[in-house]
Write a protein that holds these residues in place. Structure first.
Motif, PDB file in Angstrom:
ATOM      1  N   SER A   1      34.536  33.031  47.213  1.00 24.51           N
ATOM      2  CA  SER A   1      34.405  34.377  47.780  1.00 24.51           C
ATOM      3  C   SER A   1      33.607  34.348  49.078  1.00 24.51           C
ATOM      4  CB  SER A   1      33.683  35.301  46.792  1.00 24.51           C
ATOM      5  OG  SER A   1      34.583  36.156  46.146  1.00 24.51           O
TER       6      SER A   1
ATOM      7  N   ALA B   1      38.905  44.335  45.988  1.00 18.86           N
ATOM      8  CA  ALA B   1      38.338  45.650  45.721  1.00 18.86           C
ATOM      9  C   ALA B   1      37.376  45.942  46.854  1.00 18.86           C
ATOM     10  CB  ALA B   1      37.642  45.665  44.383  1.00 18.86           C
ATOM     11  N   PRO B   2      37.005  47.137  47.159  1.00 17.30           N
ATOM     12  CA  PRO B   2      37.498  48.322  46.488  1.00 17.30           C
ATOM     13  C   PRO B   2      38.824  48.797  47.071  1.00 17.30           C
ATOM     14  CG  PRO B   2      35.913  48.943  48.136  1.00 17.30           C
ATOM     15  CD  PRO B   2      36.022  47.450  48.183  1.00 17.30           C
TER      16      PRO B   2
ATOM     17  N   LEU C   1      31.450  46.600  55.027  1.00 14.69           N
ATOM     18  CA  LEU C   1      31.048  46.629  53.616  1.00 14.69           C
ATOM     19  C   LEU C   1      32.208  46.653  52.612  1.00 14.69           C
ATOM     20  CD1 LEU C   1      28.977  46.795  51.362  1.00 14.69           C
ATOM     21  CD2 LEU C   1      28.536  49.167  51.959  1.00 14.69           C
ATOM     22  N   PRO C   2      33.228  47.508  52.797  1.00 18.42           N
ATOM     23  CA  PRO C   2      34.279  47.566  51.783  1.00 18.42           C
ATOM     24  C   PRO C   2      34.960  46.218  51.518  1.00 18.42           C
ATOM     25  CG  PRO C   2      34.403  49.496  53.197  1.00 18.42           C
ATOM     26  CD  PRO C   2      33.392  48.565  53.822  1.00 18.42           C
ATOM     27  N   ARG C   3      35.117  45.401  52.557  1.00 16.87           N
ATOM     28  CA  ARG C   3      35.736  44.079  52.358  1.00 16.87           C
ATOM     29  C   ARG C   3      34.836  43.138  51.578  1.00 16.87           C
ATOM     30  NH1 ARG C   3      37.317  44.940  57.620  1.00 16.87           N
ATOM     31  NH2 ARG C   3      35.501  43.842  58.439  1.00 16.87           N
TER      32      ARG C   3
ATOM     33  N   LEU D   1      30.492  50.205  43.623  1.00 16.99           N
ATOM     34  CA  LEU D   1      31.127  49.128  44.384  1.00 16.99           C
ATOM     35  C   LEU D   1      32.649  49.254  44.390  1.00 16.99           C
ATOM     36  CD1 LEU D   1      29.568  46.846  45.731  1.00 16.99           C
ATOM     37  CD2 LEU D   1      29.919  45.455  43.687  1.00 16.99           C
TER      38      LEU D   1
ATOM     39  N   LEU E   1      25.381  44.258  51.206  1.00 15.21           N
ATOM     40  CA  LEU E   1      25.173  45.695  51.014  1.00 15.21           C
ATOM     41  C   LEU E   1      24.604  46.364  52.261  1.00 15.21           C
ATOM     42  CD1 LEU E   1      25.755  47.176  48.385  1.00 15.21           C
ATOM     43  CD2 LEU E   1      23.374  46.863  47.716  1.00 15.21           C
TER      44      LEU E   1
ATOM     45  N   ALA F   1      33.033  43.979  48.819  1.00 14.60           N
ATOM     46  CA  ALA F   1      32.753  44.441  47.455  1.00 14.60           C
ATOM     47  C   ALA F   1      32.955  43.333  46.417  1.00 14.60           C
ATOM     48  CB  ALA F   1      33.627  45.659  47.118  1.00 14.60           C
ATOM     49  N   ARG F   2      34.067  42.605  46.537  1.00 11.21           N
ATOM     50  CA  ARG F   2      34.290  41.522  45.568  1.00 11.21           C
ATOM     51  C   ARG F   2      33.251  40.419  45.724  1.00 11.21           C
ATOM     52  NH1 ARG F   2      39.886  38.399  45.277  1.00 11.21           N
ATOM     53  NH2 ARG F   2      40.545  40.270  44.154  1.00 11.21           N
TER      54      ARG F   2
ATOM     55  N   LEU G   1      31.990  54.184  49.838  1.00 12.29           N
ATOM     56  CA  LEU G   1      31.089  53.066  49.522  1.00 12.29           C
ATOM     57  C   LEU G   1      29.836  52.982  50.408  1.00 12.29           C
ATOM     58  CD1 LEU G   1      30.294  50.522  48.016  1.00 12.29           C
ATOM     59  CD2 LEU G   1      32.092  49.279  49.208  1.00 12.29           C
TER      60      LEU G   1
ATOM     61  N   ILE H   1      30.160  40.769  46.630  1.00 12.56           N
ATOM     62  CA  ILE H   1      28.938  41.254  45.980  1.00 12.56           C
ATOM     63  C   ILE H   1      29.041  41.078  44.462  1.00 12.56           C
ATOM     64  CG2 ILE H   1      27.562  43.329  45.499  1.00 12.56           C
ATOM     65  CD1 ILE H   1      28.319  44.337  48.323  1.00 12.56           C
ATOM     66  N   ARG H   2      30.185  41.415  43.910  1.00 16.71           N
ATOM     67  CA  ARG H   2      30.369  41.279  42.470  1.00 16.71           C
ATOM     68  C   ARG H   2      30.227  39.810  42.050  1.00 16.71           C
ATOM     69  NH1 ARG H   2      34.187  41.469  37.761  1.00 16.71           N
ATOM     70  NH2 ARG H   2      32.812  40.315  36.428  1.00 16.71           N
ATOM     71  N   ASP H   3      30.877  38.922  42.810  1.00 14.16           N
ATOM     72  CA  ASP H   3      30.799  37.499  42.470  1.00 14.16           C
ATOM     73  C   ASP H   3      29.370  36.983  42.647  1.00 14.16           C
ATOM     74  OD1 ASP H   3      33.473  37.426  41.781  1.00 14.16           O
ATOM     75  OD2 ASP H   3      34.128  36.867  43.782  1.00 14.16           O
TER      76      ASP H   3
END
Lengths: 152, 152, 152, 152
Positions: A103, B149-150, A51-53, D44, A44, A55-56, D51, A58-60
């Motif tokens: 990831s 994503a995103p 950062l955009p790459r 996210l 983050l 995002a997944r 973002l 971070i979710r994982d």
């Protein structure tokens, strides 16, 4: 010796699992949950470009942190052990550490925190897989003792 | 309309699941986690005579609360959806609500809080079982989109 | 070197706190949360004779575990640091470890797990108190940088 | 009537707080934790362009979710009530909902999920502030009853 092991050694009733193995898995799960929370936050704080790459990832990370923490809590409890719950939760954690490790691996060359987090995930995944056969619900009978804890 | 549903409706990307069903499951999991935490504490405040018989129920309450909370968190996240993690965690929650509902059922005649908690567990278990086929990882290909994503 | 420290060292932006101290506090909070969860379960498996006297200890264990885990998570995040949230949460954790340590101390002579858990609580309480002045919101200005993370 | 209220009404011992108010605060905390988790994930999944500006909002969402969940858990437990822990944790939650509400407010015009999440945070902050005087540790004596739960 970690507090985890000391608490397992002072547990006042029987434990169905090898105490050293159990302590090792619980400590790995806690360390992995912590690493995943930290990796999510490090992602983050990466540059707007990177950062955009992430995002997944971070979710994982967030999934893996939540699932590892819940699994550590379930494994910590010995009172009224139910193999079916334990087994299902350990399986979910094995999958979560696998997904998150994969990831993080995608970003390991670029981001050192992903390299460290991948290592935590891989180690924990292996320990969970080693534990799975020990928490298999038996086909031949009830997976939990018929007598309610605590002992009288 | 709960905040859960409002947040699902304002999610800025695609969601793989039916939004009404998803909101219902998440809200049931949150309510069940809350009911289980409260039932554990209510058991703990029962008379010294009753408490020992409730030890396993408390343990199952605590497991169910932790597992339902983690499952709600996983289902809440849509970024980079991975069916394998979701499916495994939903299965663990279905088992935890089953085990906890059964434990509470043993004490429902004596303790009103166990009756209420059993109802929360049974409802949630049913919703989770209805969800399981929707989160089944496909056998024919990757269970998660290959695109990170995103969206750009 | 724990994963906690490794992740702090690979964090890609500035950290307002001493990194060694931060890692030590986070690891102590995780270990304390784990010890408290285990002590709650060990209490639950004590004899029917002993269990009723341990009800409050179990409650304090559960509070302390939840509060320490939340505090570790808050301290782990460095993105967009807000001293007011950190300070308030560290204060709550200092109180929770104090209360739980006191509860465990009442049972330390009888139950070894309470002795171990008290030690984890006391250690963590001291580290939290040492941290409090470092996370004090400044009276003279905004407690968080006016510039949003991440860095561009 | 929510399960939260039903469980409070079937709690077998005395409760120091107004039961309707307590149920309302706990349900608001759960809903707010859920809204914050969902808002973090919605952020996210925003476009690569949007973002980076949301990184701090995500962080505040995650803090608020963790702190609200821990606070709901503490308020749910009535056994061996300790006003000092409750008060400190409620204060931390009031600050976390304030900080997160402010963060979401910065993005409310652009992102509908931030508008919804801000509303959840503001409502919960108000309820927490209303609760604070009720959980004030008394200056004149012990903040917890000297007699250990459970009742015999």
């Amino acid at each position: 010796m970690t507090y985890t092991r000391q608490l397992i050694d002072t547990y006042p009733a029987e434990i169905n699992l090898d105490r050293a193995q159990l302590a090792e898995v619980i400590d790995a799960l806690s360390a992995c949950a912590q690493a995943c929370s930290a990796c999510a936050d490090a992602c983050l704080s990466e540059s707007a470009d990177a950062l955009p790459r992430l995002a997944r990832c971070i979710r994982d990370n967030l999934d893996c942190a939540d699932i590892c923490a819940a699994t550590a809590a379930v494994l910590t409890r010995q009172t009224g052990y139910d193999a079916r719950v334990t087994h299902a939760q350990v399986q979910a954690a094995a999958q979560a550490t696998r997904t998150c490790g994969d990831s993080c691996a995608e970003h390991g060359e670029t981001h050192a925190h992903c390299r460290v987090c991948e290592q935590a995930c891989r180690e924990t995944e292996q320990l969970l897989k080693d534990l799975l056969p020990q928490v298999e619900p038996s086909g031949q009978g009830p997976s939990r003792p018929s007598q309610a804890a605590p002992q009288t």
